[in-house]
Scaffold this motif. Structure first.
Motif, short mmCIF file in Angstrom:
data_model
loop_
_atom_site.label_atom_id
_atom_site.label_comp_id
_atom_site.label_asym_id
_atom_site.label_seq_id
_atom_site.Cartn_x
_atom_site.Cartn_y
_atom_site.Cartn_z
N UNK A 329 0.83 -1.21 0.00
CA UNK A 329 0.00 0.00 0.00
C UNK A 329 0.86 1.26 0.00
N UNK A 330 2.16 1.11 -0.05
CA UNK A 330 3.07 2.24 -0.18
C UNK A 330 4.15 1.86 -1.19
N UNK A 331 4.80 2.87 -1.74
CA UNK A 331 5.91 2.64 -2.65
C UNK A 331 7.19 3.14 -2.00
N UNK A 332 8.31 2.70 -2.56
CA UNK A 332 9.61 3.20 -2.12
C UNK A 332 10.32 3.81 -3.31
N UNK A 333 10.87 4.99 -3.12
CA UNK A 333 11.62 5.67 -4.19
C UNK A 333 12.96 6.09 -3.63
N UNK A 334 14.01 5.81 -4.36
CA UNK A 334 15.34 6.17 -3.91
C UNK A 334 16.38 5.77 -4.94
N UNK A 335 17.63 5.81 -4.51
CA UNK A 335 18.76 5.52 -5.39
C UNK A 335 19.25 4.10 -5.13
N UNK A 336 19.34 3.31 -6.19
CA UNK A 336 19.90 1.96 -6.10
C UNK A 336 21.40 2.03 -6.35
N UNK A 337 22.12 1.10 -5.73
CA UNK A 337 23.58 1.07 -5.86
C UNK A 337 24.04 -0.37 -5.91
N UNK A 338 25.28 -0.55 -6.29
CA UNK A 338 25.87 -1.88 -6.36
C UNK A 338 27.25 -1.84 -5.72
N UNK A 339 27.70 -3.02 -5.28
CA UNK A 339 28.98 -3.13 -4.61
C UNK A 339 30.09 -3.31 -5.64
N UNK A 340 31.10 -2.45 -5.54
CA UNK A 340 32.29 -2.60 -6.37
C UNK A 340 33.43 -3.16 -5.52
N UNK A 341 34.64 -3.04 -5.99
CA UNK A 341 35.76 -3.65 -5.28
C UNK A 341 35.93 -3.08 -3.88
N UNK A 342 35.94 -1.75 -3.76
CA UNK A 342 36.22 -1.15 -2.46
C UNK A 342 35.14 -0.18 -1.99
N UNK A 343 34.07 0.00 -2.75
CA UNK A 343 33.02 0.94 -2.35
C UNK A 343 31.74 0.58 -3.09
N UNK A 344 30.72 1.40 -2.87
CA UNK A 344 29.45 1.23 -3.56
C UNK A 344 29.30 2.34 -4.60
N UNK A 345 28.73 2.00 -5.74
CA UNK A 345 28.54 2.94 -6.85
C UNK A 345 27.07 3.00 -7.21
N UNK A 346 26.58 4.23 -7.45
CA UNK A 346 25.17 4.43 -7.78
C UNK A 346 24.84 3.80 -9.12
N UNK A 347 23.63 3.23 -9.19
CA UNK A 347 23.09 2.73 -10.45
C UNK A 347 22.12 3.74 -11.04
N UNK A 348 21.11 4.12 -10.27
CA UNK A 348 20.12 5.09 -10.73
C UNK A 348 18.92 5.10 -9.83
N UNK A 349 18.02 6.07 -10.00
CA UNK A 349 16.80 6.13 -9.18
C UNK A 349 15.82 5.04 -9.59
#
Length: 948
Positions: A329-349
């Motif tokens: 009954x609710x949605x979630x909106x935000x930024x998705x990310x993925x794990x790289x070698x030493x940090x996380x990098x944004x994918x997109x909203x």
């Protein structure tokens, strides 16, 4: 005024106007002429028409007056007669104004609405509305205006001549086929073949095949019609493409955007109308069917692990606070990310929506003895520029889960429409009618939707609210009628609905998730069938729902602006791909209660509204993602091409730019947001900007068009020699992470090469452009002069002349701080004090003493000798110098004059490390001040930044 008395009836130009009426002129023109008198008769007719029009104009512009002598009686002024005379003259003036307006003082193409293209209407009567076409034809005949029709124009090129000949041959072939078919029908009717043997056999009705949706693979776009198939070889059309192609500027056919033909902006001038419609009165509508949708289904525990791996690690989502979101009954909106070698990098909203469970499924999940784990289904809606990257990451994650999860490519199964503005809710209520099989059996979400009459801002609804129900075909009630909006105060029932938001009652799975429901909704009756049913009924009456009218499952998502405050929210309508066009056509013809119709919006209007709200637009304002990287490289190549096309005398020479204090040349690449230069990143080997896995890229899928070829912008390097791998080292720091670093007792350092998104507002004047440079205020530590010690050596030469590098003024920071405007309360008092007495003047002195002190201050001012060269201490004698390269902290990605703020604003990204240093040194007041300088200019402007 000509001083004439009012003329009696039948004696003035009105009588001549009646005698030479247009009907008489038309009769004279239509009289048959023969012999040599035809030319003279035509000339007489034309002159008669022009004379009648001239008399009409003269009469309309002739204002009657009364002489002032009539108000004098024995040398005395008769007040009543004087007032009567002036009353007559005022009425005559008003009458003349009305007559001039109705006397055909302007041409037809000058009186059409402002939004229409009047230039092309001046020579083609078909360009004006139907009610004005007859008048336009008469004007063109009188003025001997040539009529131009494109389809009758003689071809001038070889290609046009070949196309004209081919069209002529195809027309002859079609006419031959029609004639042959007509003869066959006449022959069959004559022989009585209506009851032939073949027609007596039972007919077999076949249904169209349901489109295939392959699991864990990219799917094919919808098969286009044969006549449009060649135009969609390397791209896909939106469901409303033919509607948009006539009213908007589209992407170039050979250069699609994100594998779609997307409308960029309407053909009419719409910057200010879009601003008004999105915030004051009206509504702006976009066809956003290019937004990509991915279906994910499987065991609930595996789905949770996949979402956590995509960056949804907030404990509130998986605790009691996220229960409504997980219930659907609710949605979630935000930024998705993925794990790289030493940090996380944004994918997109992205927007993630769960499908509610059926009641029996919930009971089975509650039963601990049930062996089978509960299955869940959800939709992930993301931007097309990061779709392939997200699909690849999801494919990698679902393969790691046990039991196995599956994903589906639903890009061409689910379309969407976005609306924003005060009339967005009204438009949806006027177009969408909830579907029900019998009265009293309405869906709960449909009832809540119908009760939203009077909502002018979707942001007033509960945060991340959604509604999912089925609606009727909007064409059944076309043309739409204006919704009756209650006037007066707030409706108590509406306030109660918004407060309670009763959408969890009788919750059941949404139809938009069902593949069968989407397929049945796509089998809508044709427009010809709808027209036949309308012709059989009473005029203006809506059609009743029949078994041939399937319900259309939809979902409505209410979103708030990231800027918050009183900013307008957005409605997002999700519907089956093939149902978007009927909904769109009815929506664009809805008559708003405030007047007019919904306005068309393109990609430029999306960027404009996001900029006015002060929020970054994806992917242009997200350089720390792969999609933003690709966008930046393409824009660099485009700016480089535009710069090369300019003559040398009209383009900026970056090497000769004078920044003052002996500094020459632009910092970094003037045609780019040069983050590589900011962080001193080295160039590497070019890489695939989309980050596509080789297994997917090499697969012989029909959507290989999703994998773009390396463009000129991807391969080309900037002046600094940087390329895509250098930009890949940049990462985005969230607003929460930056705030935690700032407030922590132990001053820590942010990750290397991290940036934060900011919103810039100019303090006084100034407008920033894309690629503008952002500086922090110079540090006071550098401007302090050390006190000489007793053992210090006395240098024989001036240390200023021997110091290496440019020397900036020691009080540069104070110069910029003096640019801050004083508070409005004492601004006037300070200005009056400056005018009243010279500097350092004691209070209570006389005027002569003031003059002497002022003269002494002017004469005693020491001027430097020899005079410093130009732009050594300031720019043009008015502007302080921009700080040095060591104080460069970021770049502007979007900037212009904001109509909502009434001054220049911008959106950009700055270095997190240098921003923390500025805040720790200057505090919240001075630390957030910055200097913005456009690329290729030497003058900077004071601004203030805020995190977004």
């Amino acid at each position: 005024m000509d001083g004439k008395q009012p003329l009696p009836a039948g004696k003035g130009p009105e009588s001549r106007k009646r005698k030479e009426s247009p009907a008489l002129i038309k009769e004279v023109k239509s009289r048959p002429q023969d012999g040599g008198r035809a030319a003279s008769a035509a000339a007489t007719t034309a002159s008669t028409g022009r004379a009648a029009k001239r008399v009409k104009f003269q009469d309309a512009r002739n204002i009657r007056t009364q002489p002032s002598d009539a108000a004098l009686e024995d040398g005395k002024l008769d007040l009543q007669k004087f007032l009567n005379a002036r009353e007559f003259e005022i009425k005559a003036l008003e009458s003349s104004m009305r007559k001039c307006k109705a006397a055909n003082a302007t041409r037809v193409f000058q009186s059409v609405p402002r939004a229409m293209r009047r230039r092309t209407a001046s020579h083609n009567a078909k360009r004006v509305p139907k009610r004005l076409r007859e008048r336009a034809r008469r004007e063109m005949i009188e003025d001997n205006t040539p009529t131009v029709e494109a389809r009758k124009r003689r071809p001038r090129t070889t290609r046009a001549r070949l196309r004209a000949e081919t069209a002529k041959r195809l027309g002859l072939l079609a006419a031959r086929k029609r004639k042959k078919k007509k003869q066959q029908l006449e022959k069959a009717a004559a022989e009585g073949a209506s009851m032939s043997e073949e027609s007596a056999k039972p007919k077999v009705h076949t249904r169209p095949a349901r489109p295939k949706i392959r699991r864990d693979m990219l799917n094919e776009p919808p098969r286009a019609e044969s006549k449009f198939r060649k135009r969609q070889i390397n791209k896909t059309w939106l469901p409303t493409h033919l509607w948009h192609a006539k009213r908007a500027k589209m992407t170039e056919p050979s250069k699609p955007l994100w594998r779609f033909a997307i409308p960029l902006t309407p053909t009419e001038k719409c910057y200010r109308p879009t601003h008004r419609a999105s915030g004051q009165k009206g509504v702006v509508v976009w066809d956003t069917s290019y937004m990509s949708t991915i279906g994910l289904y499987g065991a609930a525990e595996g789905v949770e692990r996949v979402l956590r791996a995509l960056g949804l690690t907030q404990e509130g989502l998986w605790a009691a606070l996220g229960q409504k979101w997980r219930a659907g009954v609710r949605k979630w909106s935000g930024m998705l990310s993925k794990q790289t070698k030493d940090s996380r990098r944004d994918i997109g909203p992205a927007t993630i929506i769960w499908n509610p469970q059926a009641p029996d499924a919930e009971d089975a999940a509650a039963d601990s003895s049930h062996a089978k784990k509960p299955q869940r289904q959800l939709l992930i809606r993301t931007h097309p520029s990061c779709f392939l990257e997200l699909f690849q990451e999801l494919l990698k994650l679902v393969r790691m889960q046990t039991p196995r999860l599956h994903i589906e490519d639903l890009r061409f199964e689910v379309g969407s429409i976005e609306l924003t503005g005060p009339g967005s809710t009204e438009t949806l209520l006027g177009v969408l009618q909830p579907w029900y099989d019998k009265p009293g059996n309405e869906d709960r979400h449909g009832q809540v939707f119908k009760s939203l009459v009077g909502i002018t801002n979707p942001a007033s609804l509960p945060k991340d609210a959604l509604l999912a129900f089925s609606v009727k075909d909007p064409r059944l009630a076309y043309p739409p009628r204006t919704v009756d909006i209650p006037s007066g105060g707030a409706n108590a029932a509406l306030v109660e609905t918004i407060t309670n938001w009763p959408v969890e009652e009788t919750l059941k799975p949404f139809g938009i998730f069902s593949r069968d429901a989407r397929f049945q909704a796509s089998r809508l009756p044709s427009q010809k069938a709808i027209n036949r049913r309308k012709g059989a009924g009473a005029p203006g009456e809506p059609l009743q729902v029949t078994p041939s009218d399937p319900p259309i499952p939809i979902m409505l998502l209410a979103s708030r602006s990231p800027a918050g405050g009183q900013a307008q929210g957005t409605w997002t309508l999700l519907a089956p791909w093939k149902c978007i066009m009927p909904i769109w056509y009815t929506m664009m013809h809805y008559p708003l209660s405030t007047g007019g119709n919904p306005r068309l919006g393109g990609l430029d209007e999306q960027r404009q509204i996001a900029f006015e709200h002060g929020s970054p637009w994806f992917p242009g304002d997200f350089p720390a993602s792969d999609a933003g990287l690709s966008w930046e490289l393409e824009q660099r190549a485009k700016r480089k091409r535009d710069w090369d096309r300019r003559p040398k005398g009209k383009r900026v020479e970056w090497g000769s730019l004078d920044l003052g204090a002996g500094r020459k040349g632009e910092i970094g690449d003037g045609l780019a947001c040069d983050f590589e230069h900011l962080f001193a990143l080295s160039a590497g080997e070019p890489a695939n900007p989309q980050g596509i896995d080789s297994s997917i890229a090499d697969a012989p899928e029909p959507m290989d068009i999703d994998l773009p070829e390396p463009s000129e912008g991807t391969q080309a390097r900037s002046k600094t020699g940087s390329s895509a791998p250098a930009l890949r080292l940049i990462q985005r720091l969230t607003k929460e992470a930056f705030a935690s670093l700032l407030t922590s007792s132990d001053p820590g350092k942010p990750p290397a090469n991290s940036i934060v998104a900011i919103n810039l507002t100019f303090v006084t004047r100034g407008v920033a452009n894309t690629c503008a440079r952002i500086y922090r205020l110079p540090s006071r530590k550098k401007s302090r002069i050390a006190e000489p010690s007793e053992d210090a050596e006395v240098l024989a030469t001036d240390p200023v002349s021997t110091s290496p590098g440019p020397l900036l003024p020691p009080d540069l920071r104070d110069q910029w701080l003096r640019k801050l405007p004083s508070p409005s309360s004492d601004r006037g008092r300070r200005a009056r004090a400056r005018l009243a007495a010279p500097p350092h003047a004691p209070p209570g002195i006389d005027m002569e003493t003031r003059k002497k002190l002022l003269a002494q201050s002017l004469v005693g001012t020491e001027l430097p000798y020899p005079r410093p060269p130009a732009n050594q201490l300031d720019i043009g004698g008015h502007h302080p110098l921009c700080p040095g390269e060591e104080d460069l902290i970021g770049f502007v990605t979007t900037g212009a004059f904001s109509l909502s703020e009434g001054r220049g604003t911008a959106v950009g990204s700055i270095s997190a490390q240098r921003a923390l240093e500025a805040l720790r040194e200057g505090g919240a007041r001075e630390g957030k001040l910055c200097i913005v300088r456009n690329a290729g200019e030497s003058v900077g402007w004071l601004a203030r930044w805020e995190l977004v």
